[in-house]
Design a protein around this motif. Structure first.
Motif, short mmCIF file in Angstrom:
data_model
loop_
_atom_site.label_atom_id
_atom_site.label_comp_id
_atom_site.label_asym_id
_atom_site.label_seq_id
_atom_site.Cartn_x
_atom_site.Cartn_y
_atom_site.Cartn_z
N ARG A 48 25.63 51.06 31.98
CA ARG A 48 26.96 50.62 32.41
C ARG A 48 27.43 51.38 33.65
NH1 ARG A 48 30.69 51.20 27.40
NH2 ARG A 48 32.29 50.45 28.87
N LYS A 49 27.22 52.69 33.66
CA LYS A 49 27.63 53.47 34.83
C LYS A 49 26.76 53.13 36.05
CE LYS A 49 30.10 57.59 33.34
NZ LYS A 49 30.15 59.06 33.44
N LEU A 50 25.49 52.93 35.82
CA LEU A 50 24.61 52.53 36.93
C LEU A 50 25.05 51.21 37.54
CD1 LEU A 50 21.07 53.46 35.56
CD2 LEU A 50 22.18 54.48 37.54
N THR A 51 25.49 50.29 36.68
CA THR A 51 25.94 48.99 37.18
C THR A 51 27.22 49.16 38.00
OG1 THR A 51 24.99 47.95 35.21
CG2 THR A 51 26.46 46.61 36.55
N VAL A 52 28.11 50.05 37.55
CA VAL A 52 29.31 50.34 38.33
C VAL A 52 28.93 50.90 39.70
CG1 VAL A 52 31.37 51.79 38.50
CG2 VAL A 52 30.80 50.70 36.32
N VAL A 53 28.02 51.86 39.72
CA VAL A 53 27.59 52.46 40.98
C VAL A 53 26.97 51.42 41.90
CG1 VAL A 53 25.97 54.10 42.02
CG2 VAL A 53 27.31 54.79 40.04
N TRP A 54 26.12 50.57 41.34
CA TRP A 54 25.50 49.51 42.15
C TRP A 54 26.57 48.61 42.77
CZ3 TRP A 54 21.08 48.11 44.40
CH2 TRP A 54 20.97 46.79 44.85
N CYS A 55 27.54 48.16 41.94
CA CYS A 55 28.60 47.29 42.44
C CYS A 55 29.42 47.96 43.54
CB CYS A 55 29.52 46.86 41.30
SG CYS A 55 28.82 45.66 40.17
N ILE A 56 29.70 49.24 43.36
CA ILE A 56 30.46 49.97 44.37
C ILE A 56 29.67 50.05 45.67
CG2 ILE A 56 31.42 52.23 45.01
CD1 ILE A 56 32.04 52.63 42.00
N LYS A 57 28.40 50.39 45.57
CA LYS A 57 27.59 50.53 46.79
C LYS A 57 27.37 49.18 47.48
CE LYS A 57 25.47 54.96 45.85
NZ LYS A 57 24.37 55.85 46.25
N GLU A 58 27.23 48.12 46.71
CA GLU A 58 27.15 46.78 47.30
C GLU A 58 28.45 46.46 48.03
OE1 GLU A 58 25.41 44.10 47.85
OE2 GLU A 58 23.47 44.65 46.98
N SER A 59 29.57 46.81 47.42
CA SER A 59 30.87 46.56 48.04
C SER A 59 31.03 47.36 49.33
CB SER A 59 31.99 46.90 47.06
OG SER A 59 31.92 46.11 45.90
N LEU A 60 30.58 48.61 49.31
CA LEU A 60 30.63 49.44 50.52
C LEU A 60 29.75 48.85 51.61
CD1 LEU A 60 30.41 53.00 48.91
CD2 LEU A 60 32.41 51.99 50.01
N TYR A 61 28.59 48.37 51.22
CA TYR A 61 27.69 47.76 52.20
C TYR A 61 28.32 46.51 52.82
CZ TYR A 61 23.40 45.88 54.22
OH TYR A 61 22.47 45.39 55.10
N LYS A 62 28.99 45.71 51.99
CA LYS A 62 29.60 44.48 52.48
C LYS A 62 30.73 44.77 53.47
CE LYS A 62 28.61 41.58 48.45
NZ LYS A 62 29.20 40.82 47.31
N VAL A 63 31.53 45.78 53.17
CA VAL A 63 32.66 46.06 54.05
C VAL A 63 32.20 46.72 55.35
CG1 VAL A 63 33.23 48.29 53.03
CG2 VAL A 63 35.00 46.99 54.17
N PHE A 64 31.17 47.57 55.28
CA PHE A 64 30.68 48.28 56.47
C PHE A 64 29.77 47.38 57.31
CE2 PHE A 64 28.38 51.87 58.60
CZ PHE A 64 29.50 52.46 59.17
N ALA A 65 28.92 46.60 56.63
CA ALA A 65 28.10 45.56 57.27
C ALA A 65 27.39 46.03 58.54
CB ALA A 65 28.96 44.34 57.57
N THR A 66 26.62 47.10 58.39
CA THR A 66 25.91 47.66 59.53
C THR A 66 24.41 47.70 59.27
OG1 THR A 66 27.81 49.03 60.14
CG2 THR A 66 25.66 49.69 61.02
N HIS A 67 23.64 47.13 60.18
CA HIS A 67 22.19 47.11 60.02
C HIS A 67 21.64 48.54 59.98
CE1 HIS A 67 18.09 45.69 60.31
NE2 HIS A 67 17.88 46.51 61.32
N GLY A 68 20.75 48.79 59.02
CA GLY A 68 20.15 50.11 58.89
C GLY A 68 20.87 51.02 57.91
#
Length: 209
Positions: free
Chosen positions: A137-157
């Protein structure tokens, strides 16, 4: 109309979650699809993806937008023509959008599955200080958070392991802080998360600090 949940984050920011229970034909009703939308749906081989795509357009309608108000930039990041920020996600039977007039935002939904333990090493580094590969459950939270961070930052690399960090949290707290450290940029994000019907949703908002 299965609008599953509405979360008013602030006066300027709202989350809308849809539970997908309809047929494709039902999801097409009462929304006006652009030629590009129709072409994209036709190219999708998975019915799950088609329904996710259409349910997002239903959520846009609820938020007061049409499919034509949404566009994507060269990085694949969605935008609204009136300048408001938007982020989009769908996973199996749920889809969601977050819209904010002022804050940069990101959102992600994932189904809680044991197989996340197998791939944890691909997105967890600092977070091993307070969780293990068995903490599904915590891993899934971390994954969702990091996906969300990636989406908002949207930077290649950008790398989940190298450039993102999730501050320790407990599941009953429903929130934490996320950081992006990318080259010379350091950005802090307020994080909220929730669990429902075996799924996890997290969304992030950039702070001014």
């Amino acid at each position: 109309m299965p609008l599953y949940k509405t979360i008013t984050v602030s006066e300027d920011t709202k989350v809308l979650i849809w539970k997908i229970e309809e047929s494709i034909d039902s999801l097409k009703q009462s929304i006006c699809l652009t030629d590009n939308c129709t072409s994209r749906i036709s190219s999708m081989k998975s019915e799950i993806h088609q329904k996710g795509f259409l349910s997002v357009r239903q959520l846009l309608k609820i938020a007061g937008y049409s499919a034509d108000d949404l566009y994507y930039d060269e990085r694949g990041k969605p935008h609204l023509k009136n300048g408001a920020h938007i982020s989009i996600t769908h996973s199996f039977i749920f889809s969601a959008i977050i819209i904010s007039r002022n804050a940069e935002i990101g959102i992600d939904i994932e189904k809680q599955r044991n197989k996340i333990s197998i791939i944890a090493h691909k997105f967890v580094d600092y977070e091993y200080h307070y969780l293990t590969d068995e903490d599904v459950r915590k891993l899934t939270v971390v994954w969702c958070i990091k996906e969300s961070l990636y989406k908002v930052f949207a930077t290649h690399g950008m790398s989940f392991i190298q450039h993102t960090k999730v501050i320790p949290f407990e599941l009953n707290e429903a929130g934490t802080v996320g950081w992006i450290h990318y080259k010379s940029e350091v950005q802090k994000y307020e994080v909220k998360f929730l669990e429902f019907e075996g799924f996890t949703c997290a969304y992030v908002l950039r702070t001014n600090n």
